[in-house]
Design an enzyme around this catalytic site. Sequence first.
Site, PDB file in Angstrom:
ATOM      1  CG  HIS A 132      -1.774   1.173   1.402  1.00 51.82           C
ATOM      2  ND1 HIS A 132      -3.088   1.201   0.983  1.00 51.82           N
ATOM      3  CD2 HIS A 132      -1.531   2.395   1.945  1.00 51.82           C
ATOM      4  CE1 HIS A 132      -3.604   2.384   1.264  1.00 51.82           C
ATOM      5  NE2 HIS A 132      -2.683   3.125   1.850  1.00 51.82           N
ATOM      6  CD  GLU A 133       1.721   3.581   3.644  1.00 45.30           C
ATOM      7  OE1 GLU A 133       1.890   4.651   3.016  1.00 45.30           O
ATOM      8  OE2 GLU A 133       0.737   3.396   4.377  1.00 45.30           O
ATOM      9  CG  HIS A 142      -6.221   6.074   0.573  1.00 43.17           C
ATOM     10  ND1 HIS A 142      -6.298   6.919   1.638  1.00 43.17           N
ATOM     11  CD2 HIS A 142      -5.123   5.308   0.788  1.00 43.17           C
ATOM     12  CE1 HIS A 142      -5.301   6.682   2.463  1.00 43.17           C
ATOM     13  NE2 HIS A 142      -4.567   5.712   1.968  1.00 43.17           N
ATOM     14  CB  CYS A 143      -8.365   2.216  -4.477  1.00 40.16           C
ATOM     15  SG  CYS A 143      -9.404   1.399  -5.697  1.00 40.16           S
ATOM     16  CB  CYS A 148      -8.075  -1.956  -4.387  1.00 38.66           C
ATOM     17  SG  CYS A 148      -6.541  -1.252  -5.035  1.00 38.66           S
ATOM     18  CB  CYS A 170      -4.820   0.654  -8.367  1.00 39.66           C
ATOM     19  SG  CYS A 170      -5.895   1.614  -7.279  1.00 39.66           S
TER      20      CYS A 170
END
Length: 177
Positions: A132-133, A142-143, A148, A170
Amino acid sequence: MNQQQIFLISFGYFQKDFLDKIAEDVRREFLNPVNIREGHLDLSGFYDPARRQYNGNSMLKHVDANFSSDDSKTMGLFSVDLFIPILTYIFGQAFLKGRTGIASLYRLNNERYGMTRDEKSMLERFSKVVTHELGHAFGLVHCHNPVCVMRSGTYVEDIDQKGQHLCELCRELSGIY
């Protein structure tokens, strides 16, 4: 996405096989070479005794200034309790479209929540946080897709509910594939 080296820098006591699994997950997701390095950092300057936590903003800036380079992405991996001034705690953070992020294992183990130790869950959670990072470092925000890995996660349950991978949108936005 440009082929960019990704460095995972361990600033904690992580077992080699644990780090190898995280590195493999990152390599598979971003299709970039991943290297693991060990870093040494005196964390005492980042500690806030009033909160009994470590300042994530300051740590991110320090890792960026001292361990990152413009031709790669760098993730600092920690095992301490992180905060930023506007939140009680964070699992990690990164510079959006930047070169650096940080992630911490501290709040990802079951024992912290009164449950039985589960190494597999802890590994999956940490892999999701790191992915994520890095997604932020590669420019993703952010999704809203619930599965996701770029979905925002405030609680450990949020991390458990989202998937391990980037959704199709994404991937498209990031240039992967």
